[in-house]
Design a protein around this motif. Structure first.
Motif, PDB file in Angstrom:
ATOM      1  N   LEU A  70     -21.027   2.992   7.172  1.00 44.47           N
ATOM      2  CA  LEU A  70     -20.753   1.805   6.364  1.00 44.47           C
ATOM      3  C   LEU A  70     -19.886   2.152   5.164  1.00 44.47           C
ATOM      4  N   TYR A  71     -19.082   1.173   4.729  1.00 40.35           N
ATOM      5  CA  TYR A  71     -18.234   1.373   3.554  1.00 40.35           C
ATOM      6  C   TYR A  71     -18.026   0.037   2.872  1.00 40.35           C
ATOM      7  N   SER A  72     -17.426   0.074   1.695  1.00 38.80           N
ATOM      8  CA  SER A  72     -17.065  -1.169   1.002  1.00 38.80           C
ATOM      9  C   SER A  72     -15.863  -0.913   0.104  1.00 38.80           C
ATOM     10  N   PHE A  73     -15.100  -1.978  -0.128  1.00 44.68           N
ATOM     11  CA  PHE A  73     -14.058  -2.002  -1.147  1.00 44.68           C
ATOM     12  C   PHE A  73     -14.444  -3.094  -2.130  1.00 44.68           C
ATOM     13  N   SER A  74     -14.207  -2.880  -3.411  1.00 41.96           N
ATOM     14  CA  SER A  74     -14.504  -3.907  -4.405  1.00 41.96           C
ATOM     15  C   SER A  74     -13.557  -3.760  -5.582  1.00 41.96           C
ATOM     16  N   GLY A  75     -13.487  -4.817  -6.378  1.00 39.58           N
ATOM     17  CA  GLY A  75     -12.618  -4.768  -7.540  1.00 39.58           C
ATOM     18  C   GLY A  75     -12.494  -6.113  -8.216  1.00 39.58           C
ATOM     19  N   ALA A  87      -2.645  -9.335  -7.165  1.00 38.53           N
ATOM     20  CA  ALA A  87      -2.835  -7.980  -7.696  1.00 38.53           C
ATOM     21  C   ALA A  87      -4.309  -7.780  -7.991  1.00 38.53           C
ATOM     22  N   MET A  88      -4.859  -6.646  -7.575  1.00 40.70           N
ATOM     23  CA  MET A  88      -6.294  -6.427  -7.752  1.00 40.70           C
ATOM     24  C   MET A  88      -6.600  -4.937  -7.876  1.00 40.70           C
ATOM     25  N   SER A  89      -7.637  -4.645  -8.629  1.00 37.63           N
ATOM     26  CA  SER A  89      -8.127  -3.268  -8.669  1.00 37.63           C
ATOM     27  C   SER A  89      -8.851  -2.980  -7.358  1.00 37.63           C
ATOM     28  N   GLY A  94     -17.729   4.797   0.243  1.00 39.88           N
ATOM     29  CA  GLY A  94     -18.046   5.097   1.632  1.00 39.88           C
ATOM     30  C   GLY A  94     -18.020   6.591   1.882  1.00 39.88           C
ATOM     31  N   PRO A  95     -18.086   6.988   3.137  1.00 46.64           N
ATOM     32  CA  PRO A  95     -18.250   8.410   3.469  1.00 46.64           C
ATOM     33  C   PRO A  95     -16.971   9.232   3.443  1.00 46.64           C
ATOM     34  N   VAL A  96     -15.786   8.588   3.392  1.00 42.92           N
ATOM     35  CA  VAL A  96     -14.533   9.354   3.416  1.00 42.92           C
ATOM     36  C   VAL A  96     -14.263   9.903   2.021  1.00 42.92           C
ATOM     37  N   HIS A  97     -14.494  11.194   1.850  1.00 41.16           N
ATOM     38  CA  HIS A  97     -14.424  11.816   0.524  1.00 41.16           C
ATOM     39  C   HIS A  97     -13.045  11.676  -0.107  1.00 41.16           C
ATOM     40  N   ALA A  98     -11.987  11.769   0.682  1.00 35.00           N
ATOM     41  CA  ALA A  98     -10.624  11.724   0.139  1.00 35.00           C
ATOM     42  C   ALA A  98     -10.293  10.383  -0.506  1.00 35.00           C
ATOM     43  N   LEU A  99     -11.036   9.323  -0.173  1.00 35.97           N
ATOM     44  CA  LEU A  99     -10.754   7.992  -0.721  1.00 35.97           C
ATOM     45  C   LEU A  99     -11.610   7.666  -1.944  1.00 35.97           C
ATOM     46  N   LYS A 100     -12.482   8.584  -2.312  1.00 37.28           N
ATOM     47  CA  LYS A 100     -13.413   8.314  -3.417  1.00 37.28           C
ATOM     48  C   LYS A 100     -12.911   8.929  -4.719  1.00 37.28           C
ATOM     49  N   SER A 101     -11.726   8.482  -5.144  1.00 36.57           N
ATOM     50  CA  SER A 101     -11.125   9.072  -6.336  1.00 36.57           C
ATOM     51  C   SER A 101     -11.146   8.127  -7.530  1.00 36.57           C
ATOM     52  N   GLY A 102     -11.856   7.049  -7.422  1.00 35.12           N
ATOM     53  CA  GLY A 102     -11.907   6.101  -8.525  1.00 35.12           C
ATOM     54  C   GLY A 102     -11.071   4.871  -8.246  1.00 35.12           C
ATOM     55  N   GLU A 119       8.892 -12.193   3.289  1.00 31.88           N
ATOM     56  CA  GLU A 119       8.867 -10.748   3.032  1.00 31.88           C
ATOM     57  C   GLU A 119       7.624 -10.409   2.219  1.00 31.88           C
ATOM     58  N   LEU A 120       6.842  -9.481   2.720  1.00 34.34           N
ATOM     59  CA  LEU A 120       5.646  -9.013   2.026  1.00 34.34           C
ATOM     60  C   LEU A 120       5.858  -7.563   1.606  1.00 34.34           C
ATOM     61  N   THR A 121       5.789  -7.327   0.308  1.00 37.47           N
ATOM     62  CA  THR A 121       5.874  -5.959  -0.220  1.00 37.47           C
ATOM     63  C   THR A 121       4.498  -5.549  -0.725  1.00 37.47           C
ATOM     64  N   LEU A 122       3.915  -4.559  -0.095  1.00 34.88           N
ATOM     65  CA  LEU A 122       2.588  -4.072  -0.460  1.00 34.88           C
ATOM     66  C   LEU A 122       2.727  -2.748  -1.197  1.00 34.88           C
ATOM     67  N   THR A 123       2.117  -2.665  -2.376  1.00 37.72           N
ATOM     68  CA  THR A 123       2.105  -1.424  -3.142  1.00 37.72           C
ATOM     69  C   THR A 123       0.669  -1.056  -3.489  1.00 37.72           C
ATOM     70  N   HIS A 124       0.289   0.165  -3.168  1.00 43.99           N
ATOM     71  CA  HIS A 124      -1.025   0.683  -3.539  1.00 43.99           C
ATOM     72  C   HIS A 124      -0.778   1.782  -4.568  1.00 43.99           C
ATOM     73  N   GLU A 125      -1.100   1.480  -5.839  1.00 47.80           N
ATOM     74  CA  GLU A 125      -0.732   2.336  -6.959  1.00 47.80           C
ATOM     75  C   GLU A 125      -1.921   3.139  -7.496  1.00 47.80           C
ATOM     76  N   LYS A 126      -1.583   4.133  -8.317  1.00 41.27           N
ATOM     77  CA  LYS A 126      -2.554   4.926  -9.078  1.00 41.27           C
ATOM     78  C   LYS A 126      -3.537   5.671  -8.184  1.00 41.27           C
ATOM     79  N   LEU A 127      -3.044   6.148  -7.044  1.00 36.62           N
ATOM     80  CA  LEU A 127      -3.839   7.030  -6.192  1.00 36.62           C
ATOM     81  C   LEU A 127      -3.723   8.444  -6.750  1.00 36.62           C
ATOM     82  N   SER A 128      -4.813   9.190  -6.696  1.00 32.24           N
ATOM     83  CA  SER A 128      -4.829  10.478  -7.380  1.00 32.24           C
ATOM     84  C   SER A 128      -4.400  11.649  -6.512  1.00 32.24           C
TER      85      SER A 128
END
Length: 375
Positions: A70-75, A87-89, A94-102, A119-128
């Motif tokens: 199980l996992y979840s995304f929230s913001g 735009a959202m935080s 969840g169990p994937v350690h590489a995605l648990k950076s805050g 046209e859809l432009t998707l940006t995922h920012e501030k990944l560590s």
């Protein structure tokens, strides 16, 4: 040699041309039933979506990875421009350690290119970490493919989409249950006969006679809460045919209902007249106001809650028990009179955390059940 961590924030950007309108693409990002259809990559599946779609509103998406974990995304929604931008935080749990950076940030920019082309432009920012970014790059690519199919299936204008959604009083799950028990036709007839979007004269008169009601609210995560509200007869004011208001008196300080109202605004009021064995529901959007002009009408009130009515309907009274009022609560505030002090304020366990105005009531009682009339 151990890999050296990246010291700078990493981002992922991708652009897609979708055969749909901006309104349909925006709806796919902001309608829970639509989000559940595309926001899960590969073999993952969304199991729950809760969204308070407004700037500052919260969302939570729960799911199950392909391996069953199980996992979840929230913001929080940081910015919303209808048919143009979301735009959202974004926080993964969840169990994937590489995605648990805050917390990171997801931005969807929506731009019309022509008739039924967006046209859809998707940006995922501030990944560590770069590893995190690569996982998201693959995941978002798979999700975007699903999103394209969902958006393409929607009506060709947001206005049409909103009108289509508004024509049905019932949700998809409610319709499913009606079909399961073969009551869809009955439900449609009852809606046509009983449900309306304003108070009739008889509805207003019914509310004016009541001295209590139950209120249902929910927080941004979908956690429901049901509370009892009581006062003198007529303590719910009918402001006009589409608005009712009621006072929020001094309580136990938890502020569950008003807190939820401030977060999501959605409420359901259930009025029951046990003597006449009658009941009525009012559904709508509520706001709480500390400096409302109606405060002068209610001695002891801290806040006025106003409900903008979306639907009103009466229910079958078949299972309402017939009961008679013995006496109204002695704690209902009255002009010029000091109400008695509730016993729970005399409990030793809350003596050190009472608000300043209540500290004079602090005592050494220890029987909590007795103060709640359960002892």
């Amino acid at each position: 040699m151990a890999a050296r961590k990246n010291s700078k924030a990493v981002s992922v950007t991708m652009v897609r041309k979708l055969n749909s309108t901006p309104g349909a693409v925006y709806a796919a990002w902001t309608e829970p039933s639509l989000v559940a259809r595309w926001l899960a990559p590969g073999a993952d599946a969304v199991t729950s979506v809760t969204m308070d779609v407004r700037k500052g509103g919260r969302y939570r998406i729960e799911g199950r990875h392909g391996d069953g974990s199980l996992y979840s995304f929230s913001g929080t929604y940081l910015d919303l421009a209808v048919d143009h931008r979301v735009a959202m935080s974004w926080v993964y749990d969840g169990p994937v350690h590489a995605l648990k950076s805050g917390a990171s940030i997801v931005v969807a920019e929506i731009r019309p290119l022509g008739s039924d082309l967006t046209e859809l432009t998707l940006t995922h920012e501030k990944l560590s970490e770069r590893d995190e970014a690569e996982i998201y790059r693959v995941s978002w690519s798979e999700c975007m493919g699903k999103l394209e199919n969902v958006a393409a299936d929607l009506p060709h204008s947001r206005k049409h989409f909103d009108e289509q959604r508004a024509t049905d009083f019932y949700s998809d799950s409610q319709r499913e249950m009606q079909d399961r028990f073969k009551t869809r036709a009955l439900a449609d007839r009852l809606e046509a006969v009983l449900v309306h979007d304003h108070l009739s004269a008889s509805d207003a008169a019914f509310i004016a006679c009541q001295n209590m009601f139950f209120i249902a609210t929910a927080d941004a995560y979908g956690q429901p809460n049901c509370s009892y509200k009581g006062g003198a007869r007529g303590f719910v004011t009918v402001v006009d045919e589409r608005t009712v208001a009621f006072p929020d008196y001094n309580g136990n300080g938890m502020h569950l209902s008003v807190g939820n109202i401030n977060e999501t605004g959605k409420v359901g009021l259930l009025f029951i007249d046990f003597e006449r064995q009658a009941r009525m529901r009012v559904l709508g959007t509520a706001t709480s106001v500390q400096r409302d002009p109606l405060l002068a009408r209610y001695p002891g009130a801290q806040i006025i809650v106003r409900v903008n009515i979306e639907s009103v309907f009466s229910n079958c009274p078949r299972y309402v028990h017939k009961m008679r009022l013995v006496e109204e609560s002695a704690f209902v505030p009255e002009s010029g009179a000091e109400p008695p002090v509730p016993d729970w304020k005399k409990l030793n366990t809350v003596a050190d955390v009472l608000p300043d105005e209540d500290k004079k009531h602090a005592g050494n009682d220890i029987d909590i059940s007795k103060t709640l009339n359960k002892g």
